[in-house]
Scaffold this active site. Sequence first.
Site, PDB file in Angstrom:
ATOM      1  N   SER A   1       0.837  -1.190   0.000  1.00  0.00           N
ATOM      2  CA  SER A   1       0.000   0.000   0.000  1.00  0.00           C
ATOM      3  C   SER A   1       0.882   1.254   0.000  1.00  0.00           C
ATOM      4  CB  SER A   1      -0.971  -0.039   1.176  1.00  0.00           C
ATOM      5  OG  SER A   1      -2.065   0.819   0.969  1.00  0.00           O
TER       6      SER A   1
ATOM      7  N   ASP B   1      -5.442  -3.400  -3.244  1.00  0.00           N
ATOM      8  CA  ASP B   1      -4.440  -3.128  -2.220  1.00  0.00           C
ATOM      9  C   ASP B   1      -3.826  -4.401  -1.615  1.00  0.00           C
ATOM     10  OD1 ASP B   1      -3.297  -2.243   0.399  1.00  0.00           O
ATOM     11  OD2 ASP B   1      -4.248  -0.339  -0.153  1.00  0.00           O
TER      12      ASP B   1
END
Length: 259
Positions: free
Chosen positions: A22, A164
Site C-alpha cells: 500500500s 491493495d
Amino acid sequence: MLAGLAAQGVDLTAADVVVGTSAGSFVGAGVASGVPVEDLYAAQLAPPETGTPAKLGWTSVASWVWASATSRDPVRAAARVGAMALRAPTMPEARRRAVIAARLPTVDWPTGRDLRIVAVDAGSGETTVFTGDSGVDIVDAVGASCAVPGVWPPVTIDGRRYVDGGVRSTTNVDLATGCDRVVLLAPIARAVGRHHRLGRQLATLRRAGAEVVMVTPDPAARRAIGRNVLDPAARAPSARAGRAQAAAEVARVAAVWSS
C-alpha cells in the site's frame, strides 16, 4: 522514521530486499531507487491536495471483516473483498493512475535491488508480488498495491484487476523470508481479519533464523495519523512524529540491523 533513524546513524536504505505494501510501496520504490530519505521526508511536508479527503467507510470495513470472518480460506476471503472493490463506485482508473504517477518518487524499477510490491488479484484473491522482472510498469504496480477497496479503483494489469496488498496483510513481512535481518516499519500492524496475522508472520521469519525488530507508531504518532489514515492533511504531522519517535527506537533497530 527512516529519516530520523538515518540522522541517528542507522541507515536502512541499503537493505537487500524492500517489501512495500500500500503506501509502503511508495516509500519502498523511493528507497530502493536511491532517493535520499531527506527528500522523501520533505515530500511528506509539502502542502496537501485540496478537496474532500478520501475515507475508508464503515461499509467497506464491514465487508472486509465479514469476508475474513466467514471464510477459513484466506484466498477466498480476499476474493470476496476484491468482488466488493470491483462493484464499488470510485473515480476513473485513468485519473487515479495520473495521481500515482505524479506522486511517485521514481518512474523506473530500481536496478540491482530487490523491490517487492504486494497486491491482490481482485478476481481470484491470489497474492501477487510485483518486481522489476514482472514486466509491469512501476506506476501500475504501486497503484495496484495502493488500490484501497471501496475507495480507489482496482488497477488493470494484463487484463486482470488488482487491489491493495493490505487485503492480504497490512505488513506482508513474511514475504521477506530468507533474509537474515528484518526491520519492519508498520504504521498499521493490526490485521483487518483473522488471516495472515502479524504474530504468525513474525514467527515464520524467526523460525527461519531471522532477527526481527518491529517499529509501530507511539502515542504521539498515532494521534498525528488520526482516525482517517487516507487524509492527506495528516502527512506532515505524521512524518514529523515518526522522525521524532526515531530517537526512542534507534537502539532497538541498531541491535538488529548492525548485528
